[in-house]
Design a protein around this motif. Structure first.
Motif, PDB file in Angstrom:
ATOM      1  N   ASN A 159      -7.256  -3.507  17.155  1.00 41.82           N
ATOM      2  CA  ASN A 159      -8.907  -3.832  16.336  1.00 41.82           C
ATOM      3  C   ASN A 159      -9.794  -3.173  16.254  1.00 41.82           C
ATOM      4  OD1 ASN A 159      -9.537  -4.738  13.124  1.00 41.82           O
ATOM      5  ND2 ASN A 159     -10.722  -5.802  14.304  1.00 41.82           N
ATOM      6  N   SER A 160      -9.479  -2.177  17.097  1.00 46.47           N
ATOM      7  CA  SER A 160     -10.172  -0.864  17.623  1.00 46.47           C
ATOM      8  C   SER A 160     -10.334   0.534  16.499  1.00 46.47           C
ATOM      9  CB  SER A 160     -11.069  -0.192  18.910  1.00 46.47           C
ATOM     10  OG  SER A 160     -10.127  -0.033  19.954  1.00 46.47           O
ATOM     11  N   SER A 161     -10.717   1.376  16.400  1.00 50.54           N
ATOM     12  CA  SER A 161     -10.360   2.772  15.292  1.00 50.54           C
ATOM     13  C   SER A 161     -10.704   4.078  16.823  1.00 50.54           C
ATOM     14  CB  SER A 161     -10.716   3.177  14.121  1.00 50.54           C
ATOM     15  OG  SER A 161     -11.461   1.677  13.739  1.00 50.54           O
ATOM     16  N   PHE A 162      -9.902   4.660  15.893  1.00 49.41           N
ATOM     17  CA  PHE A 162      -9.601   6.275  16.929  1.00 49.41           C
ATOM     18  C   PHE A 162      -9.339   7.101  16.191  1.00 49.41           C
ATOM     19  CE2 PHE A 162      -4.913   4.258  17.370  1.00 49.41           C
ATOM     20  CZ  PHE A 162      -4.583   5.759  17.313  1.00 49.41           C
ATOM     21  N   TYR A 163      -9.593   8.523  16.741  1.00 50.33           N
ATOM     22  CA  TYR A 163      -9.151   9.647  15.334  1.00 50.33           C
ATOM     23  C   TYR A 163      -7.268  10.185  15.844  1.00 50.33           C
ATOM     24  CZ  TYR A 163     -13.873  10.485  15.547  1.00 50.33           C
ATOM     25  OH  TYR A 163     -15.502  10.355  15.598  1.00 50.33           O
ATOM     26  N   SER A 164      -7.830  10.349  14.602  1.00 51.45           N
ATOM     27  CA  SER A 164      -5.694  10.938  14.502  1.00 51.45           C
ATOM     28  C   SER A 164      -5.740  12.234  14.628  1.00 51.45           C
ATOM     29  CB  SER A 164      -5.027   9.787  13.133  1.00 51.45           C
ATOM     30  OG  SER A 164      -5.009   8.498  13.625  1.00 51.45           O
ATOM     31  N   MET A 198      -6.017   3.346   3.649  1.00 51.33           N
ATOM     32  CA  MET A 198      -6.899   2.807   3.099  1.00 51.33           C
ATOM     33  C   MET A 198      -8.237   3.566   2.646  1.00 51.33           C
ATOM     34  SD  MET A 198      -9.349   0.156   2.082  1.00 51.33           S
ATOM     35  CE  MET A 198      -8.465  -1.076   3.023  1.00 51.33           C
ATOM     36  N   SER A 199      -8.734   4.010   1.810  1.00 54.15           N
ATOM     37  CA  SER A 199      -9.610   5.066   1.118  1.00 54.15           C
ATOM     38  C   SER A 199     -10.277   4.310  -0.089  1.00 54.15           C
ATOM     39  CB  SER A 199      -8.598   6.008  -0.161  1.00 54.15           C
ATOM     40  OG  SER A 199      -8.260   6.007  -0.724  1.00 54.15           O
ATOM     41  N   ASP A 200     -11.615   5.084  -0.442  1.00 56.02           N
ATOM     42  CA  ASP A 200     -12.457   4.725  -1.793  1.00 56.02           C
ATOM     43  C   ASP A 200     -11.256   5.381  -2.793  1.00 56.02           C
ATOM     44  OD1 ASP A 200     -12.577   7.162  -1.308  1.00 56.02           O
ATOM     45  OD2 ASP A 200     -14.858   7.632  -1.351  1.00 56.02           O
ATOM     46  N   ARG A 201     -12.293   5.383  -3.877  1.00 59.02           N
ATOM     47  CA  ARG A 201     -11.307   5.593  -5.057  1.00 59.02           C
ATOM     48  C   ARG A 201     -11.670   6.924  -5.583  1.00 59.02           C
ATOM     49  NH1 ARG A 201     -12.349   4.417 -11.327  1.00 59.02           N
ATOM     50  NH2 ARG A 201     -14.809   5.563 -10.595  1.00 59.02           N
ATOM     51  N   GLU A 202     -11.192   8.356  -4.362  1.00 57.92           N
ATOM     52  CA  GLU A 202     -10.770   9.335  -4.375  1.00 57.92           C
ATOM     53  C   GLU A 202      -9.542   9.990  -4.808  1.00 57.92           C
ATOM     54  OE1 GLU A 202     -11.633  13.462  -4.394  1.00 57.92           O
ATOM     55  OE2 GLU A 202     -13.064  11.842  -4.023  1.00 57.92           O
ATOM     56  N   GLU A 300      -3.242  -9.091   0.124  1.00 58.75           N
ATOM     57  CA  GLU A 300      -2.782  -9.773   1.591  1.00 58.75           C
ATOM     58  C   GLU A 300      -1.580 -10.159   1.379  1.00 58.75           C
ATOM     59  OE1 GLU A 300      -4.831 -11.505   3.658  1.00 58.75           O
ATOM     60  OE2 GLU A 300      -6.014 -10.070   2.333  1.00 58.75           O
ATOM     61  N   LYS A 301      -0.408  -9.488   0.570  1.00 61.21           N
ATOM     62  CA  LYS A 301       1.078  -8.905   0.588  1.00 61.21           C
ATOM     63  C   LYS A 301       0.957  -8.461   1.721  1.00 61.21           C
ATOM     64  CE  LYS A 301       1.405 -10.268  -4.254  1.00 61.21           C
ATOM     65  NZ  LYS A 301       2.333 -10.385  -5.863  1.00 61.21           N
ATOM     66  N   TYR A 302       0.639  -7.280   2.526  1.00 62.92           N
ATOM     67  CA  TYR A 302       0.642  -6.744   3.134  1.00 62.92           C
ATOM     68  C   TYR A 302       0.003  -6.739   4.223  1.00 62.92           C
ATOM     69  CZ  TYR A 302       1.377  -4.308  -0.989  1.00 62.92           C
ATOM     70  OH  TYR A 302       1.712  -4.320  -2.913  1.00 62.92           O
ATOM     71  N   LEU A 303       0.600  -6.121   4.893  1.00 61.47           N
ATOM     72  CA  LEU A 303      -0.181  -6.458   6.907  1.00 61.47           C
ATOM     73  C   LEU A 303      -1.388  -5.069   7.193  1.00 61.47           C
ATOM     74  CD1 LEU A 303      -0.110  -7.281   9.933  1.00 61.47           C
ATOM     75  CD2 LEU A 303       2.528  -6.503  10.506  1.00 61.47           C
ATOM     76  N   HIS A 304      -2.184  -5.178   6.309  1.00 61.14           N
ATOM     77  CA  HIS A 304      -3.362  -4.715   6.830  1.00 61.14           C
ATOM     78  C   HIS A 304      -4.325  -4.724   7.456  1.00 61.14           C
ATOM     79  CE1 HIS A 304      -6.141  -7.703   4.701  1.00 61.14           C
ATOM     80  NE2 HIS A 304      -5.109  -7.594   3.345  1.00 61.14           N
ATOM     81  N   PHE A 305      -3.889  -5.906   8.751  1.00 61.78           N
ATOM     82  CA  PHE A 305      -4.749  -6.227   9.871  1.00 61.78           C
ATOM     83  C   PHE A 305      -6.344  -6.709   9.318  1.00 61.78           C
ATOM     84  CE2 PHE A 305      -1.583  -3.314  11.374  1.00 61.78           C
ATOM     85  CZ  PHE A 305      -0.612  -5.089  12.526  1.00 61.78           C
ATOM     86  N   GLY A 306      -6.806  -6.583   7.864  1.00 61.05           N
ATOM     87  CA  GLY A 306      -8.053  -7.210   7.589  1.00 61.05           C
ATOM     88  C   GLY A 306      -8.512  -6.455   7.494  1.00 61.05           C
ATOM     89  N   CYS A 307      -7.891  -5.327   7.278  1.00 59.60           N
ATOM     90  CA  CYS A 307      -8.841  -3.233   6.809  1.00 59.60           C
ATOM     91  C   CYS A 307      -8.708  -3.587   5.226  1.00 59.60           C
ATOM     92  CB  CYS A 307      -7.298  -2.418   8.014  1.00 59.60           C
ATOM     93  SG  CYS A 307      -8.701  -0.895   7.513  1.00 59.60           S
TER      94      CYS A 307
END
Length: 374
Positions: A159-164, A198-202, A300-307
Motif C-alpha cells: 500500500n505504498s507508492s512509487f514512481y513508474s 485514478m485521476s482528477d477530472r482532467e 467498489e466493484k473494482y479491485l482498487h486497493f482502497g485507492c
C-alpha cells in the motif's frame, strides 16, 4: 587638454591605507579546500540546502571564511565539471543510456524538445510487478522550461507508492497525453496493462487514457471532487457549520454501497437542501454525469486497493520537489534527482519485502502453523 583628451600623472604610488587585518574580504581567502569541496558535493547529493552545508563546514573549521555565495559558486562549478564539456542535452542522453533508462523524445521544427518521457529501470521493474493500479497527475515548477511534468504513480502490495514514469509535456492536451501514455504502454509490455487508473477530472487526460488503455477503469479522485464542491457551494451558506453539514450529507451519497441506499441518501439530501437549488444544480450538472467513476456503489466493484483519491500523486509531487529543491533545473539535473528518488523508493520496498519474509504474523505464531513457517 585643449583637444578634449585626458592625461593621468602619478605622483605617489605608495599604499594609502594600512595592511588589511581581516582577509575575509578577499575572495581568495574564501576558497574551500579539496576535502571541503568533496563534502559540498556529497551534501548536495543528499539534498542539504546551501546554508546548512555552510553551517556543517563551519563546525569542522571554525576559521572558515566562506559565505553562502561561496557554496553556490562551488555547486555551480560541480555542475559544470559533471557536464565534462558536453551540452546539457548531450549529457542527458549519455547518462540516460548509461543508467539504463528507457526514454522517448520529440522535437519541434526548431530542434527544441517538446516531449520527453523517462523511466528508471527500477521503476519499470516495479511497474511490471504491481501493474494493477496507477495514479496520474501533472505538476508544475519542476524545470526551467516551464513544461508540465506528468507523474505516473503506482501502488505496491504494501500500500505504498512509487514512481513508474515521468513525462515532460509541451502542454496539457489530449495529443500530448496520448503520446505519453503510448510510450508508457510500450514500457509495461503486453499483459501488464493497468486495471485501474485514478485521476482528477482532467478531460484531456481521461480521453487519452480511454484511447490508450480502453480496458482500464478510470476512477475519479473523491478528494478533488469535495474540494471543487466546497469551492463552488460554500458561497450559498452563511455559516461554516451549515456548509460542513452539507458536505457530510454529500459524503453519505458518495459512499453509498448499493443503489437503493444511494438514491435514498440522495432524496434525503435533496429534501434537506431543497432551498439551495443552485448548489444542487451544480452537483447534478457537473458531477452526477460521472457518478459511476467515484460513487462507492460502482467503484467498489473494482479491485482498487482502497485507492479512492489522488493524494498519492500529490504526495509524490511534494517528494520530488524536495529532491529538486528548485524550479530552475535543466533536464540533466532533473534526471539526476529523479534517479535518487526512484532508488530511495526501490530500496524501501526491497527492505520491506525482505522483512515480510522473516516476520511471522502474530495470528500465525502458533503450534498449528509451526511446520508451515520455515
Amino acid at each position: 587638454m585643449s583637444d578634449g583628451s585626458w592625461m593621468l600623472k602619478s605622483y605617489n604610488l605608495r599604499h594609502n591605507h594600512d595592511p588589511a587585518t581581516d582577509m575575509s574580504g578577499h575572495a581568495s581567502s574564501r576558497q574551500l579546500s579539496a576535502d571541503e569541496i568533496k563534502s559540498v558535493k556529497e551534501m548536495t547529493m543528499v539534498r542539504i540546502p546551501p546554508r546548512q552545508i555552510l553551517s556543517s563546514l563551519r563546525q569542522r573549521n571554525s576559521n572558515l571564511s566562506a559565505i553562502s555565495r561561496t557554496i553556490y559558486n562551488v555547486k555551480k562549478q560541480i555542475r559544470k565539471d559533471n557536464l565534462k564539456n558536453r551540452s546539457i542535452i548531450g549529457a542527458l542522453f549519455e547518462e540516460l543510456a548509461k543508467g539504463g533508462f528507457t526514454y522517448d523524445i520529440l522535437h519541434n521544427s526548431e530542434g527544441r524538445i517538446t516531449r520527453l518521457f523517462i523511466a528508471h529501470p527500477l521503476s519499470i521493474k516495479l511497474a511490471r510487478i504491481f501493474s494493477n493500479t496507477f495514479v496520474m497527475d501533472c505538476t508544475y515548477k519542476t524545470n526551467r522550461y516551464n513544461m508540465p511534468l506528468l507523474d505516473i504513480i503506482e501502488v505496491s502490495c504494501f500500500n505504498s507508492s512509487f514512481y513508474s514514469g515521468f513525462a515532460f509535456l509541451e502542454k496539457e492536451d489530449e495529443e500530448n497525453y496520448i503520446w505519453a501514455l503510448h510510450v508508457f504502454k510500450k514500457i509495461l509490455g503486453q499483459g501488464n496493462y493497468p486495471s485501474i487508473i485514478m485521476s482528477d477530472r482532467e478531460l484531456a487526460l481521461m480521453n487519452g487514457k480511454k484511447n490508450v488503455f480502453p480496458s482500464a477503469t478510470n476512477l475519479l479522485c473523491v478528494w478533488h471532487i469535495e474540494k471543487n464542491m466546497l469551492a463552488n457551494c460554500k458561497k450559498h451558506f452563511d455559516r461554516g457549520e451549515d456548509c460542513d453539514n452539507f458536505m457530510l450529507g454529500w459524503k453519505n451519497v458518495v459512499y453509498s454501497m448499493n443503489e437503493e441506499l444511494l438514491y435514498g441518501n440522495w432524496r434525503e439530501f435533496e429534501l434537506i437542501y431543497k432551498e439551495k437549488k443552485s448548489a444542487l444544480d451544480y452537483i447534478k450538472n457537473t458531477w452526477f454525469p460521472w457518478k459511476e467513476k467515484f460513487i462507492s456503489v460502482w467503484t467498489e466493484k473494482y479491485l482498487h486497493f482502497g485507492c479512492r483519491t489522488s493524494s498519492r500523486v500529490e504526495g509524490a509531487h511534494v517528494k520530488l520537489k524536495m529532491y529538486l529543491q528548485a524550479s530552475t533545473c535543466d533536464f540533466h539535473q532533473v534526471e539526476q534527482k529523479i534517479s535518487l528518488a526512484v532508488k530511495h523508493e526501490f530500496n524501501e520496498i526491497k527492505v520491506q519485502l525482505a522483512s515480510e519474509k522473516i516476520q511471522i504474523p502474530h495470528n500465525c505464531n502458533m503450534p498449528l502453523f509451526r511446520e508451515l513457517i520455515v
